[in-house]
Design a protein around this motif. Structure first.
Motif, PDB file in Angstrom:
ATOM      1  N   LYS A 211       0.823  -1.220   0.000  1.00  0.00           N
ATOM      2  CA  LYS A 211       0.000   0.000   0.000  1.00  0.00           C
ATOM      3  C   LYS A 211       0.851   1.261   0.000  1.00  0.00           C
ATOM      4  N   HIS A 212       2.152   1.108   0.244  1.00  0.00           N
ATOM      5  CA  HIS A 212       3.043   2.257   0.352  1.00  0.00           C
ATOM      6  C   HIS A 212       4.137   2.256  -0.713  1.00  0.00           C
ATOM      7  N   LEU A 213       4.093   1.282  -1.597  1.00  0.00           N
ATOM      8  CA  LEU A 213       5.132   1.138  -2.608  1.00  0.00           C
ATOM      9  C   LEU A 213       4.902   2.078  -3.786  1.00  0.00           C
ATOM     10  N   THR A 214       5.956   2.728  -4.211  1.00  0.00           N
ATOM     11  CA  THR A 214       5.989   3.497  -5.457  1.00  0.00           C
ATOM     12  C   THR A 214       7.228   3.035  -6.211  1.00  0.00           C
ATOM     13  N   ILE A 215       7.083   2.783  -7.489  1.00  0.00           N
ATOM     14  CA  ILE A 215       8.218   2.347  -8.311  1.00  0.00           C
ATOM     15  C   ILE A 215       8.671   3.516  -9.172  1.00  0.00           C
ATOM     16  N   VAL A 216       9.948   3.841  -9.077  1.00  0.00           N
ATOM     17  CA  VAL A 216      10.554   4.885  -9.900  1.00  0.00           C
ATOM     18  C   VAL A 216      11.400   4.190 -10.955  1.00  0.00           C
TER      19      VAL A 216
END
Length: 123
Positions: free
Chosen positions: A22-27
């Motif tokens: 729920k807190h993951l962001t992929i750059v």
């Protein structure tokens, strides 16, 4: 998703629990000019990556959330940082089930000792 990324994400989930997703962001790095960005968007790389995550980690479908995927490079860094900041949830992430590598090693050691005792008894 290659095997090393899958393994890394699996380990993060073990360490932080399912809430991690729920807190993951992929750059995605090295997308720093108009052509790269246009190719990234036209080829729907973000959507493809999101779909791959749902295939490899089936329980993500229940989250009702697409993992944000943000392309970024040296030339567009300052424009993309606010997009990354927008993906940070307002609610602070707390992890009640955090297990470090030491805990995993202790668990594995205990399991191995039990197996060793069974083997020694059988001898």
């Amino acid at each position: 998703l290659d095997e090393s990324v899958q393994l890394m994400l699996t380990e993060y989930e073990k360490l932080f629990g399912v809430e991690f997703w729920k807190h993951l962001t992929i750059v995605v790095p090295c997308i720093d000019n108009e052509d790269n960005l246009q190719d990234f968007e036209e080829d729907k790389h973000a959507e493809s990556l999101q779909q791959s995550l749902k295939v490899k980690f089936e329980h993500l479908k229940a989250l009702n959330r697409d993992i944000p995927v943000i392309p970024m490079g040296r030339k567009n860094y300052t424009e993309q940082i606010p997009k990354v900041m927008e993906t940070i949830p307002k609610q602070k992430f707390t992890c009640d089930s955090l297990k470090g590598p030491y805990e995993f090693l202790k668990e594995n050691q205990a399991e191995l000792r039990e197996k060793l005792q069974v083997l020694q008894r059988d001898l």
